[in-house]
Design an enzyme around this catalytic site. Structure first.
Site, mmCIF file in Angstrom:
data_model
loop_
_atom_site.group_PDB
_atom_site.id
_atom_site.type_symbol
_atom_site.label_atom_id
_atom_site.label_comp_id
_atom_site.label_asym_id
_atom_site.label_seq_id
_atom_site.Cartn_x
_atom_site.Cartn_y
_atom_site.Cartn_z
ATOM 1 N N GLU A 1 0.671 -1.250 0.131
ATOM 2 C CA GLU A 1 0.046 0.223 0.039
ATOM 3 C C GLU A 1 0.779 1.344 -0.049
ATOM 4 O OE1 GLU A 1 -3.151 -0.291 2.987
ATOM 5 O OE2 GLU A 1 -4.104 -1.884 1.952
ATOM 6 N N GLU B 1 -5.775 -8.333 0.279
ATOM 7 C CA GLU B 1 -6.559 -8.042 1.682
ATOM 8 C C GLU B 1 -7.971 -7.694 1.468
ATOM 9 O OE1 GLU B 1 -4.590 -4.638 3.868
ATOM 10 O OE2 GLU B 1 -2.710 -5.675 3.823
HETATM 11 C C1 FCB Z 1 -4.632 -1.846 5.265
HETATM 12 C C2 FCB Z 1 -3.510 -2.307 5.770
HETATM 13 C C3 FCB Z 1 -3.347 -3.422 6.953
HETATM 14 C C4 FCB Z 1 -4.659 -3.212 7.654
HETATM 15 C C5 FCB Z 1 -5.939 -2.874 7.176
HETATM 16 C C6 FCB Z 1 -7.383 -3.004 7.631
HETATM 17 O O1 FCB Z 1 -4.566 -0.624 4.900
HETATM 18 O O2 FCB Z 1 -2.654 -2.934 4.879
HETATM 19 O O3 FCB Z 1 -2.314 -3.457 7.516
HETATM 20 O O4 FCB Z 1 -4.331 -2.113 8.656
HETATM 21 O O5 FCB Z 1 -5.713 -2.074 6.177
#
Ligand code: FCB
Length: 449
Positions: free
Chosen positions: A177, A360
């Site tokens: 990210e 994610e």
């Molecule tokens: C993302 C992050 C992770 C976690 C989630 C909820 O931005 O990569 O570490 O905090 O959000």
């Protein structure tokens, strides 16, 4: 919020057999959020000092103890295996591997070596992320991501880690990210180093992309394969009519800056216009390095954003609005359709047939253990709806090859401390007891062979 607030009240949980053969189901974590940090030879990182500075983190909490995963990793890997999942996305901590950013801590490398062997012993496929935000303080002292040298140091660190465990990891991502590393941390000040500085923002937005490119070149030269990056995306929608420019600029800052530079070697002009004078000199010459071919793209997706022009405000003069959809414990709207839209957009506009992995996706909820169980039907529905959206994207041609739930465990949720629970597994932060939630069992039933 009740489960009935989903567009489809009780979305059917897709099963493994609904996905292409070989589709990978996994769970994700990050080092600083779970390991516990101040031991094993690890050096301080900028999250330690950010957290030690009043008002940055809820309850002034830090990652010193976290989930004690450094001690309890075997139990945690058992939980992933017992869920019937195929893979584990984890990160290595730069400050653990190189406490001063440069010198290797053998104990740190040994830990990750054992961890990867532990995955393989359990039949789990390791997915590695090299940078999930634990920048060594010694490098932060020299300007952190605003300093070009940090990008060069990252390539060295990446080579050291991969030299040790690269033979056993299936896919490697350089950076997690970059929008969070740069904009959220240097412009909005929400994450370490907590700056509100447009010059540091411009520099970090370029240097984090450069760090990816330099590491990629370094790892390729060493013969490593399956190299990629993890980008976070959000679908940007207008708060009302006539907001096209605000939507375009927000999309350029949150999404296009990062994907366009790695996929095409360009930055969106509308952002350059705003950052212009603050970009590091000679940045153009780095673009071919940043755009070196990828082997896969990681996509993190949580929610959408609704924006409008903020009249009279300084650049970028956009404002976020609260949306009408049901929200998670983070206040994030639940919008599964956005995942389908982004995956289709990535394939169509940027990466074509390149393998894409959802690295994610997940939600936080105020979960409690009652009689040894955690009833989180809302999370089961969230997962079902997002897996459904992933299936839809595949049907529409996206080469999606995997889906990782964020997160395996309740953990240190950055500026929110331990007060936001994302886990499939509940963690009692006093006793460190792990309790699989109902969603863990639901996902297990869906993916078990
Ligand atoms: C993302 C992050 C992770 C976690 C989630 C909820 O931005 O990569 O570490 O905090 O959000």
């Amino acid at each position: 919020m009740s489960d009935a607030t989903f567009t489809e009240p009780n979305p059917a949980m897709p099963r493994r057999s609904d996905f292409p053969k070989g589709f990978v189901f996994g769970a994700a974590t990050a080092a600083y959020q779970i390991e516990g940090h101040g031991f094993g030879g690890a050096g301080p990182c900028h999250w330690d000092s950010f957290a030690a500075t009043g008002r940055n983190v809820a309850g002034n909490e830090d990652g010193a103890r976290a989930c004690e995963h450094y001690l309890r990793w075997a139990e945690d890997l058992d939980l992933i295996r017992d869920a019937g999942l195929d893979a584990y996305r984890f990160s290595t901590s730069w400050a653990r591997v190189m406490p001063d950013g440069v010198t290797v801590n053998p104990e740190g490398l040994d830990f990750y070596d054992r961890l990867v062997d532990g995955m393989i012993e359990r039949g789990l496929t390791p997915y590695l992320t090299l940078y999930h935000w634990d920048l060594p303080s010694a490098l932060a002292d020299k300007g952190g991501w605003a300093n070009r040298e940090t990008a060069e140091a990252f390539a060295e660190y990446a080579a050291v880690v991969m030299d040790r465990i690269g033979d056993r990891v299936a896919r490697t991502a350089t950076i997690n990210e970059p929008w969070c590393v740069s904009w959220l941390s240097h412009y909005e000040g929400h994450h370490a180093p907590g700056l509100r500085d447009i010059r540091a923002t411009a520099r970090s937005m370029h240097h984090i992309q450069l760090a990816h490119g330099l590491a990629l070149a370094r790892l390729r030269a060493a013969g490593h394969r399956n190299l990629g990056i993890v980008l976070n995306f959000s679908e940007i929608l207008p708060a009302g009519p006539g907001e096209e420019a605000a939507v375009d600029l927000s999309d350029a800052i949150s999404n296009r800056w990062f994907i366009e530079s790695v996929a095409r070697g360009t930055y969106p002009q509308v952002v350059l216009d705003g950052l212009g004078g603050h970009m590091p000199q000679g940045w153009e010459a780095d673009m071919p390095t940043i755009a070196a071919p990828l082997d896969w793209l990681g996509v993190n997706y949580y929610t959408r954003a609704i924006v409008s022009h903020d009249k009279g405000a300084a650049w970028p003069a956009t404002r976020a609005h609260e949306g009408p959809l049901p929200k998670t414990q983070m206040g994030w709207e639940i919008y599964p359709q956005g995942l389908r839209n982004l995956l289709v957009r990535m394939a169509r506009d940027y990466v074509g047939d390149l393998p894409i992995v959802v690295t994610e996706n997940g939600m936080a909820w105020d979960d409690h253990v009652q009689d040894g169980q955690v009833a989180d039907a809302v999370r089961r529905n969230y997962i079902a709806a997002h897996l459904g959206a992933a299936r839809q994207a595949i049907a529409e041609g996206a080469n999606l090859q995997g889906f990782f739930y964020w997160s395996l465990l309740d953990n240190y949720e950055w500026a929110f401390g331990y007060a936001r629970r994302f886990g499939l597994v509940h963690v009692d932060f006093d006793t460190m007891k792990r309790t699989p939630k109902a969603s863990y069992h639901a996902l297990k039933a869906a993916v078990s062979r």
